[in-house]
Design a protein around this motif. Sequence first.
Motif, PDB file in Angstrom:
ATOM      1  N   UNK A   1       0.833  -1.207   0.000  1.00 29.67           N
ATOM      2  CA  UNK A   1       0.000   0.000   0.000  1.00 29.67           C
ATOM      3  C   UNK A   1       0.869   1.258   0.000  1.00 29.67           C
ATOM      4  N   UNK A   2       1.927   1.247   0.814  1.00 29.55           N
ATOM      5  CA  UNK A   2       2.837   2.403   0.854  1.00 29.55           C
ATOM      6  C   UNK A   2       3.463   2.633  -0.519  1.00 29.55           C
ATOM      7  N   UNK A   3       3.794   1.546  -1.194  1.00 37.04           N
ATOM      8  CA  UNK A   3       4.392   1.655  -2.524  1.00 37.04           C
ATOM      9  C   UNK A   3       3.412   2.258  -3.529  1.00 37.04           C
ATOM     10  N   UNK A   4       2.126   1.991  -3.360  1.00 30.46           N
ATOM     11  CA  UNK A   4       1.094   2.497  -4.267  1.00 30.46           C
ATOM     12  C   UNK A   4       0.638   3.920  -3.934  1.00 30.46           C
ATOM     13  N   UNK A   5       0.853   4.374  -2.714  1.00 29.66           N
ATOM     14  CA  UNK A   5       0.334   5.670  -2.276  1.00 29.66           C
ATOM     15  C   UNK A   5       0.765   6.836  -3.170  1.00 29.66           C
ATOM     16  N   UNK A   6       2.013   6.881  -3.687  1.00 28.19           N
ATOM     17  CA  UNK A   6       2.379   8.007  -4.553  1.00 28.19           C
ATOM     18  C   UNK A   6       1.532   8.114  -5.826  1.00 28.19           C
ATOM     19  N   UNK A   7       0.797   7.062  -6.162  1.00 31.31           N
ATOM     20  CA  UNK A   7      -0.074   7.142  -7.338  1.00 31.31           C
ATOM     21  C   UNK A   7      -1.189   8.170  -7.161  1.00 31.31           C
ATOM     22  N   UNK A   8      -1.470   8.563  -5.927  1.00 29.27           N
ATOM     23  CA  UNK A   8      -2.473   9.593  -5.676  1.00 29.27           C
ATOM     24  C   UNK A   8      -1.901  11.002  -5.870  1.00 29.27           C
ATOM     25  N   UNK A   9      -0.554  11.137  -5.853  1.00 29.12           N
ATOM     26  CA  UNK A   9       0.054  12.458  -6.046  1.00 29.12           C
ATOM     27  C   UNK A   9      -0.366  13.026  -7.400  1.00 29.12           C
ATOM     28  N   UNK A  10      -0.488  14.314  -7.438  1.00 20.14           N
ATOM     29  CA  UNK A  10      -0.916  14.995  -8.658  1.00 20.14           C
ATOM     30  C   UNK A  10      -2.420  15.217  -8.678  1.00 20.14           C
ATOM     31  N   UNK A  11      -3.128  14.569  -7.780  1.00 24.37           N
ATOM     32  CA  UNK A  11      -4.573  14.708  -7.738  1.00 24.37           C
ATOM     33  C   UNK A  11      -5.062  15.542  -6.568  1.00 24.37           C
ATOM     34  N   UNK A  12      -4.141  16.150  -5.857  1.00 26.76           N
ATOM     35  CA  UNK A  12      -4.495  16.886  -4.640  1.00 26.76           C
ATOM     36  C   UNK A  12      -5.584  17.931  -4.882  1.00 26.76           C
ATOM     37  N   UNK A  13      -5.364  18.781  -5.856  1.00 29.15           N
ATOM     38  CA  UNK A  13      -6.305  19.885  -6.082  1.00 29.15           C
ATOM     39  C   UNK A  13      -7.704  19.375  -6.456  1.00 29.15           C
ATOM     40  N   UNK A  14      -7.756  18.391  -7.315  1.00 30.36           N
ATOM     41  CA  UNK A  14      -9.043  17.853  -7.751  1.00 30.36           C
ATOM     42  C   UNK A  14      -9.756  17.159  -6.590  1.00 30.36           C
TER      43      UNK A  14
END
Length: 113
Positions: free
Chosen positions: A44-57
Amino acid sequence: MIQQSNDTAGTPQLRWATAGKHHTTILRIQPFGSTNPNEIRAAMMKEMPNYDGGKEEMEKEGWTHVGFRDRDTGIEMTKPVSELRGIDAVMADLAAKERAEEEKKKAEQPLQN
């Protein structure tokens, strides 16, 4: 929105759910391939950066937390949306990596007279 996403793109292997007192946490539910809690959390920790870039949305849509739930064990891991990196930071990192790759290739080329 979550139900529509599950109806159109959900599978037995992947679906979405909401959690939290006010349903402001969005969870991606999928198998992480292990029954060992430590291995699941590491995946899960390895996958978490996949959410980066979506903060504003995500903030605009009202999500306060994002994360994962292991389909088979129910283990969850969440992260506050406020801790995600925004799209500008992600794009700046990508540009810097591309520049570094170009410089590395140039440095590896033999000198020509």
